[in-house]
Structure formats: structure tokens, C-alpha cells
Write a protein that holds these residues in place. Structure first.
Motif, PDB file in Angstrom:
ATOM      1  N   THR A 144     -15.114   7.043  13.021  1.00  0.00           N
ATOM      2  CA  THR A 144     -14.946   7.017  14.476  1.00  0.00           C
ATOM      3  C   THR A 144     -15.395   8.333  15.098  1.00  0.00           C
ATOM      4  O   THR A 144     -16.040   8.363  16.153  1.00  0.00           O
ATOM      5  N   THR A 180     -15.432  -1.075   5.924  1.00  0.00           N
ATOM      6  CA  THR A 180     -14.340  -1.835   5.308  1.00  0.00           C
ATOM      7  C   THR A 180     -14.794  -2.673   4.118  1.00  0.00           C
ATOM      8  O   THR A 180     -13.964  -3.177   3.377  1.00  0.00           O
ATOM      9  N   SER A 191     -18.331  -3.283  14.571  1.00  0.00           N
ATOM     10  CA  SER A 191     -17.559  -3.059  13.358  1.00  0.00           C
ATOM     11  C   SER A 191     -17.483  -1.575  13.070  1.00  0.00           C
ATOM     12  O   SER A 191     -18.357  -0.810  13.474  1.00  0.00           O
ATOM     13  N   LYS A 192     -16.433  -1.163  12.373  1.00  0.00           N
ATOM     14  CA  LYS A 192     -16.324   0.243  11.984  1.00  0.00           C
ATOM     15  C   LYS A 192     -17.213   0.560  10.784  1.00  0.00           C
ATOM     16  O   LYS A 192     -17.404   1.717  10.421  1.00  0.00           O
ATOM     17  N   GLN A 217     -15.547  -2.199  18.072  1.00  0.00           N
ATOM     18  CA  GLN A 217     -14.739  -3.373  17.722  1.00  0.00           C
ATOM     19  C   GLN A 217     -14.346  -3.307  16.245  1.00  0.00           C
ATOM     20  O   GLN A 217     -14.747  -2.402  15.520  1.00  0.00           O
ATOM     21  N   ASN A 218     -13.611  -4.292  15.810  1.00  0.00           N
ATOM     22  CA  ASN A 218     -13.030  -4.238  14.465  1.00  0.00           C
ATOM     23  C   ASN A 218     -13.365  -5.472  13.633  1.00  0.00           C
ATOM     24  O   ASN A 218     -12.549  -5.911  12.820  1.00  0.00           O
ATOM     25  N   ILE A 234     -11.971   5.634   8.137  1.00  0.00           N
ATOM     26  CA  ILE A 234     -12.149   5.028   9.460  1.00  0.00           C
ATOM     27  C   ILE A 234     -12.066   6.091  10.550  1.00  0.00           C
ATOM     28  O   ILE A 234     -12.844   6.110  11.497  1.00  0.00           O
TER      29      ILE A 234
END
Length: 230
Positions: A60, A45, A41-42, A78-79, A56
Motif C-alpha cells: 500500500t 495475496t 487488488s493489493k 480494492q481488495n 500488504i
């Protein structure tokens, strides 16, 4: 952990270093290991931010900078929705991890403890356990879990599966400094002492585990499975 292919599977950015950051640095920089990191996961969120897209991009960049400090040769992001992995089909998580396992073919997998307070951590553990199930003719993969400060130790003491390490990996001052420097790249995750995600706390934790086995600094893991076919 010498001359091995190591895959670190983490739920969120900074999880990959909070537990095994010093080990990643030691293995990649000194022990001739090829270390890949899979982050599911980022990680932001679930938060209220003014400009999510900007955050985001920043996150990253932090992941990339931190991984370079630690010495990982590759990071995949991944997201999946932060702190809402329970809203996803478990099969999707499993397939994502299986795909990475198939392409990288690691000797060792490091991931979250199965009873962490954070739901995403627990589901990553369950998915990993399924993804590397020891099928006939499959490669033997060692599975170990790490502690994640601000999650592992916050689980209820009534839990039947409290983190109890049985693998102690000595790290040195250089490995610890790399871990702390990498943590500083995560400005949105870093907290002031005495929060567990402070750089001072990371040193105290590694010193504490070191005293258990008579060394200055150590990171700890729980061996879930080692298969010896020799």
C-alpha cells in the motif's frame, strides 16, 4: 490527452505504470489532466509470504509513493483476490468500476488489453467495457487499452486479438525517468534485466515504440471506442 479527466483501471499494483506510467506523468504534470487510478487488488495475496499483513502494508505504501511520482491526484485500492478474479462474480467487478465512473465522471478510461495472458487483466477489461457502455444520455467516454509488459506480449501468437496499438503517445526523458523511479518503489515486483518488469526493459520498450513513429520515446494504446457527439 490535454485538460482531460483520466481514469486508469488496473488489476494489480504496478500495472498502472508498466503500460501508461509515462503518459500518466505527462498528462498530470504537463497537460493539465486530472488522473485517478483504480487498482482492483493489493496484488500479493496469491504469493507465499511469511507475514501477509506486513506485506500488504508495504505494498500500500508502494502504491502511494509510486502514484505521487507519476502525479496522480487520487488512487483507490480494492481488495479482490490476486490472480483469482475468475472466482468473483463479474457483476461485483462491474459495480466497483461503475461506482468510480459515477463519482469521477472521466473523459478517458485506460485499462488492460482484452487478450492479456493474465486472467485478472482480461476480466478487468470486460468489466470496464460493461461499466462504460454508451447508454442514451450517458457521458461519452473514450476507452483505450494499454500493454502490460510480462502479460500482453506473453499471450499466444494464435490469439485472435493480439495487441495492435493504434494510438502512440510521445513521452520524453523526464516522463520515462518518473516511470522507472515509480517502478523502483515496487520492490516485490521489480525484476532484473532482461525481465520485462526491469527498469531497463521499460526504457527499451518505450524506445522501440518510439522508433515506429519517429520519436525517441513513446507509449502505446489501442483505441476501443471514441464517441463524438459534436
Amino acid at each position: 490527452l490535454y485538460n482531460k479527466k483520466i481514469l486508469v483501471i488496473a488489476a494489480h499494483p504496478d500495472d498502472e505504470l508498466l503500460g501508461p506510467g509515462g503518459t500518466i506523468h505527462k498528462c498530470s504534470k504537463k497537460n493539465k489532466c486530472d488522473v485517478h487510478i483504480l487498482i482492483m487488488s493489493k496484488g500479493i495475496t496469491s504469493r507465499s509470504v511469511l507475514d501477509l499483513d506486513k506485506e500488504i502494508v508495504s505494498q500500500t505504501k508502494s502504491i502511494s509513493e509510486a502514484s505521487k511520482i507519476l502525479g496522480a491526484s487520487r488512487v483507490d485500492i480494492q481488495n479482490y483476490p490476486d490472480n483469482r478474479f475468475d472466482s468473483c462474480d463479474l457483476l461485483d467487478l462491474i459495480k466497483t468500476i461503475e461506482k468510480k465512473i459515477k463519482t469521477f465522471i472521466p473523459d478517458v478510461v485506460l485499462t488492460h488489453h482484452g487478450s492479456d495472458l493474465n486472467i485478472d487483466h482480461r476480466l478487468v477489461f470486460e468489466s470496464t467495457l460493461t461499466a462504460i457502455r454508451p447508454l442514451p444520455d450517458s457521458k461519452s467516454i473514450t476507452l483505450m487499452t494499454f500493454e502490460t509488459p510480462s502479460s500482453t506480449e506473453w499471450q499466444s501468437s494464435d490469439s485472435n486479438n493480439i495487441f495492435s496499438p493504434n494510438y502512440f503517445n510521445q513521452i520524453d526523458k523526464e516522463d520515462l525517468k518518473a516511470k522507472q523511479l515509480a517502478m523502483k518503489k515496487y520492490k516485490s515486483e521489480l525484476r532484473p534485466y532482461p525481465h520485462p518488469r526491469s527498469t531497463k526493459s521499460l526504457e527499451i520498450i518505450s524506445r522501440r515504440w518510439g522508433t515506429v513513429v519517429g520519436v525517441e520515446f513513446a507509449e502505446v494504446f489501442k483505441i476501443i471506442r471514441i464517441i463524438n457527439k459534436d
